[in-house]
Motif scaffolding. Sequence first.
Motif, PDB file in Angstrom:
ATOM      1  N   ALA A  21       0.836  -1.208   0.000  1.00  0.00           N
ATOM      2  CA  ALA A  21       0.000   0.000   0.000  1.00  0.00           C
ATOM      3  C   ALA A  21       0.867   1.254   0.000  1.00  0.00           C
ATOM      4  N   GLU A  22       1.944   1.240   0.774  1.00  0.00           N
ATOM      5  CA  GLU A  22       2.851   2.391   0.785  1.00  0.00           C
ATOM      6  C   GLU A  22       3.455   2.614  -0.601  1.00  0.00           C
ATOM      7  N   GLY A  23       3.967   1.549  -1.202  1.00  0.00           N
ATOM      8  CA  GLY A  23       4.609   1.678  -2.509  1.00  0.00           C
ATOM      9  C   GLY A  23       3.661   2.123  -3.605  1.00  0.00           C
ATOM     10  N   VAL A  24       2.465   1.567  -3.609  1.00  0.00           N
ATOM     11  CA  VAL A  24       1.483   1.941  -4.637  1.00  0.00           C
ATOM     12  C   VAL A  24       1.054   3.388  -4.448  1.00  0.00           C
ATOM     13  N   LEU A  25       0.669   3.757  -3.226  1.00  0.00           N
ATOM     14  CA  LEU A  25       0.200   5.125  -3.011  1.00  0.00           C
ATOM     15  C   LEU A  25       1.311   6.133  -3.284  1.00  0.00           C
ATOM     16  N   ARG A  26       2.520   5.822  -2.864  1.00  0.00           N
ATOM     17  CA  ARG A  26       3.648   6.736  -3.117  1.00  0.00           C
ATOM     18  C   ARG A  26       3.813   6.980  -4.627  1.00  0.00           C
ATOM     19  N   THR A  27       3.775   5.918  -5.420  1.00  0.00           N
ATOM     20  CA  THR A  27       3.920   6.048  -6.874  1.00  0.00           C
ATOM     21  C   THR A  27       2.745   6.815  -7.475  1.00  0.00           C
ATOM     22  N   ARG A  28       1.534   6.498  -7.033  1.00  0.00           N
ATOM     23  CA  ARG A  28       0.350   7.185  -7.568  1.00  0.00           C
ATOM     24  C   ARG A  28       0.353   8.676  -7.189  1.00  0.00           C
ATOM     25  N   LEU A  29       0.845   8.995  -5.994  1.00  0.00           N
ATOM     26  CA  LEU A  29       0.964  10.406  -5.598  1.00  0.00           C
ATOM     27  C   LEU A  29       1.970  11.129  -6.488  1.00  0.00           C
ATOM     28  N   GLN A  30       3.087  10.470  -6.815  1.00  0.00           N
ATOM     29  CA  GLN A  30       4.073  11.062  -7.727  1.00  0.00           C
ATOM     30  C   GLN A  30       3.433  11.325  -9.080  1.00  0.00           C
ATOM     31  N   GLN A  31       2.685  10.342  -9.581  1.00  0.00           N
ATOM     32  CA  GLN A  31       2.037  10.492 -10.886  1.00  0.00           C
ATOM     33  C   GLN A  31       1.014  11.621 -10.884  1.00  0.00           C
ATOM     34  N   ALA A  32       0.395  11.858  -9.725  1.00  0.00           N
ATOM     35  CA  ALA A  32      -0.613  12.916  -9.601  1.00  0.00           C
ATOM     36  C   ALA A  32       0.016  14.267  -9.255  1.00  0.00           C
ATOM     37  N   GLY A  33       1.336  14.295  -9.080  1.00  0.00           N
ATOM     38  CA  GLY A  33       2.017  15.533  -8.733  1.00  0.00           C
ATOM     39  C   GLY A  33       1.826  15.953  -7.280  1.00  0.00           C
ATOM     40  N   ASP A  35       3.345  14.189  -4.604  1.00  0.00           N
ATOM     41  CA  ASP A  35       4.354  13.595  -3.729  1.00  0.00           C
ATOM     42  C   ASP A  35       5.056  14.625  -2.851  1.00  0.00           C
ATOM     43  N   GLY A  36       5.126  15.876  -3.266  1.00  0.00           N
ATOM     44  CA  GLY A  36       5.722  16.912  -2.442  1.00  0.00           C
ATOM     45  C   GLY A  36       4.812  17.387  -1.328  1.00  0.00           C
ATOM     46  N   GLY A 159      -8.660  19.506  -0.425  1.00  0.00           N
ATOM     47  CA  GLY A 159      -7.896  20.696  -0.771  1.00  0.00           C
ATOM     48  C   GLY A 159      -6.394  20.490  -0.853  1.00  0.00           C
ATOM     49  N   ILE A 160      -5.943  19.252  -0.873  1.00  0.00           N
ATOM     50  CA  ILE A 160      -4.523  18.971  -0.988  1.00  0.00           C
ATOM     51  C   ILE A 160      -4.208  18.797  -2.465  1.00  0.00           C
ATOM     52  N   SER A 161      -3.603  19.816  -3.025  1.00  0.00           N
ATOM     53  CA  SER A 161      -3.266  19.771  -4.444  1.00  0.00           C
ATOM     54  C   SER A 161      -2.155  20.788  -4.728  1.00  0.00           C
ATOM     55  N   GLN A 162      -1.506  20.613  -5.861  1.00  0.00           N
ATOM     56  CA  GLN A 162      -0.477  21.559  -6.275  1.00  0.00           C
ATOM     57  C   GLN A 162      -1.155  22.864  -6.642  1.00  0.00           C
ATOM     58  N   PRO A 163      -0.568  23.993  -6.275  1.00  0.00           N
ATOM     59  CA  PRO A 163      -1.157  25.270  -6.677  1.00  0.00           C
ATOM     60  C   PRO A 163      -1.110  25.424  -8.197  1.00  0.00           C
ATOM     61  N   ALA A 164      -2.130  26.060  -8.742  1.00  0.00           N
ATOM     62  CA  ALA A 164      -2.187  26.298 -10.189  1.00  0.00           C
ATOM     63  C   ALA A 164      -1.011  27.195 -10.568  1.00  0.00           C
TER      64      ALA A 164
END
Length: 165
Positions: A21-33, A35-36, A159-164
């Motif tokens: 679960a950690e590995g999958v979510l970490r990768t999916r968060l990176q793909q969604a931008g 991870d930071g 509301g957790i997202s990268q700023p536009a």
Amino acid sequence: MNKQFAILMVCMGNICRSPTAEGVLRTRLQQAGLDGLVGVDSAGTHAYHLGEAPDPRSCRAADKRGYDLSLQRARQVSAVDFERFDLILAADRHNMTALRAMRPPTSRAQLDYILAPLGKEPPQEVPDPYYGGPHGFDLVLDLIEAASDGWISQLKQWGISQPAG
């Protein structure tokens, strides 16, 4: 964890379900931008495998889908985790019961299930593949991939997202 939001994945021994679960979510968060903004870790409710790498079968199944679990090492949930993490996700009811029992009264962490985003029709528990064959590890990945996408949608709703930019 110096992230805006922190998630802890929890199973019993921290060698199959929660590292996956950690590995999958970490990768999916990176793909969604994200991870930071979102940190992910995993732990077990029991100390059976402290310091061990994830189960080789979990690693092989994850690797086939592009997830690297090789740097993870099993650890046990501690009282500090209930302050460090915003969201603690249990693989099943047994681990949820253990988390509720060890949760300090001042904890700010929200407890839920890894598969909560899948709703009530699919199983709310991630089946433990430890004593089964390779198919069990693939099923765990199928469920966790779908749930991870659901958690990312939920994070965006919170509301957790990268700023536009």
